[in-house]
Design a protein around this motif. Structure first.
Motif, mmCIF file in Angstrom:
data_model
loop_
_atom_site.group_PDB
_atom_site.id
_atom_site.type_symbol
_atom_site.label_atom_id
_atom_site.label_comp_id
_atom_site.label_asym_id
_atom_site.label_seq_id
_atom_site.Cartn_x
_atom_site.Cartn_y
_atom_site.Cartn_z
ATOM 1 N N ALA A 46 0.816 -1.216 0.000
ATOM 2 C CA ALA A 46 0.000 0.000 0.000
ATOM 3 C C ALA A 46 0.850 1.268 0.000
ATOM 4 O O ALA A 46 0.386 2.324 -0.425
ATOM 5 N N LEU A 97 -11.001 -0.761 -8.288
ATOM 6 C CA LEU A 97 -10.886 -0.475 -6.864
ATOM 7 C C LEU A 97 -12.236 -0.698 -6.217
ATOM 8 O O LEU A 97 -13.260 -0.690 -6.876
ATOM 9 N N CYS A 102 -5.733 0.098 -1.150
ATOM 10 C CA CYS A 102 -4.555 -0.413 -1.850
ATOM 11 C C CYS A 102 -4.263 0.349 -3.138
ATOM 12 O O CYS A 102 -3.180 0.229 -3.704
ATOM 13 N N THR A 103 -5.235 1.123 -3.607
ATOM 14 C CA THR A 103 -5.159 1.703 -4.951
ATOM 15 C C THR A 103 -3.915 2.549 -5.197
ATOM 16 O O THR A 103 -3.253 2.355 -6.229
ATOM 17 N N MET A 106 -1.042 0.202 -5.590
ATOM 18 C CA MET A 106 -1.272 -0.655 -6.746
ATOM 19 C C MET A 106 -1.009 0.123 -8.042
ATOM 20 O O MET A 106 -0.397 -0.409 -8.976
ATOM 21 N N ASN A 132 1.679 -6.687 -3.900
ATOM 22 C CA ASN A 132 0.680 -5.685 -3.530
ATOM 23 C C ASN A 132 -0.643 -6.399 -3.275
ATOM 24 O O ASN A 132 -1.181 -7.051 -4.170
ATOM 25 N N CYS A 134 -4.686 -6.744 -2.209
ATOM 26 C CA CYS A 134 -6.003 -6.115 -2.235
ATOM 27 C C CYS A 134 -6.958 -7.079 -1.556
ATOM 28 O O CYS A 134 -7.039 -8.247 -1.957
ATOM 29 N N CYS A 136 -10.263 -6.582 -1.423
ATOM 30 C CA CYS A 136 -11.636 -6.378 -1.892
ATOM 31 C C CYS A 136 -11.920 -6.884 -3.299
ATOM 32 O O CYS A 136 -12.989 -7.424 -3.547
ATOM 33 N N THR A 137 -11.016 -6.680 -4.253
ATOM 34 C CA THR A 137 -11.394 -6.766 -5.656
ATOM 35 C C THR A 137 -11.255 -8.125 -6.306
ATOM 36 O O THR A 137 -11.868 -8.366 -7.332
ATOM 37 N N TYR A 139 -8.670 -8.855 -7.848
ATOM 38 C CA TYR A 139 -7.602 -8.523 -8.792
ATOM 39 C C TYR A 139 -8.002 -8.510 -10.263
ATOM 40 O O TYR A 139 -7.267 -7.985 -11.080
#
Length: 155
Positions: A46, A97, A102-103, A106, A132, A134, A136-137, A139
């Motif tokens: 991050a 995102l 993390c954006t 990333m 990196n 994430c 939530c997504t 990927y």
């Protein structure tokens, strides 16, 4: 200890503790909150920024190690007129995102990845970004965003 660091193109001179991490320097001294701190152990990515054009996890670099160098954070990517960097635009277009934590890291890591490999395969993108995290997504949209940015770079 005195450091001179060009942050997003602006030269700064600051007194810092020798053990101050670059991530904390950017957030607390330079006032740039886009560099997130997720783990302090280089596990999440991050805090990824560019030092002299190379992606680094700023929780593993001391501010004194950045003395005399160029540091770019996510805040330094957009042009002065507010036009987003192509990678930022690709992340927006591909909805890459969710919570957004993390954006910034990333995006910075993805730019570094394309600097090293301008036309990566999906597998190379996944491998290139494996440092990196994430939560939530899943990927998929991130990988699509990197591919979109790579295609835009070739056009």
């Amino acid at each position: 200890m005195k450091v001179e660091i060009a942050v997003n193109g602006v030269k700064r001179t600051d007194e810092v503790e020798p053990r101050l991490l670059l991530a904390h320097y950017l957030r607390e001294v330079a006032g740039l909150k886009g560099t997130n701190i997720g783990c302090d152990t280089s596990s999440c990515g991050a805090c990824t920024v560019h030092v002299d054009g190379e992606s680094v996890k700023s929780c593993t670099v001391l501010a004194v190690q950045a003395d005399g160098r160029q540091v770019t954070t996510v805040e330094g990517l957009a042009s002065e007129d507010g036009t987003m960097h192509p990678m930022q635009r690709a992340f927006q277009q591909e909805h890459a995102l969710q919570c957004g934590f993390c954006t910034p890291g990333m995006v910075m890591a993805s730019i570094g990845l394309l600097a090293e490999n301008p036309d990566p395969t999906e597998q190379e993108i996944r491998e290139g970004l494996e440092g990196n995290l994430c939560r939530c997504t899943g990927y998929h949209n991130i990988v699509r965003a990197v591919r979109l940015a790579a295609e835009g770079n070739r056009a």
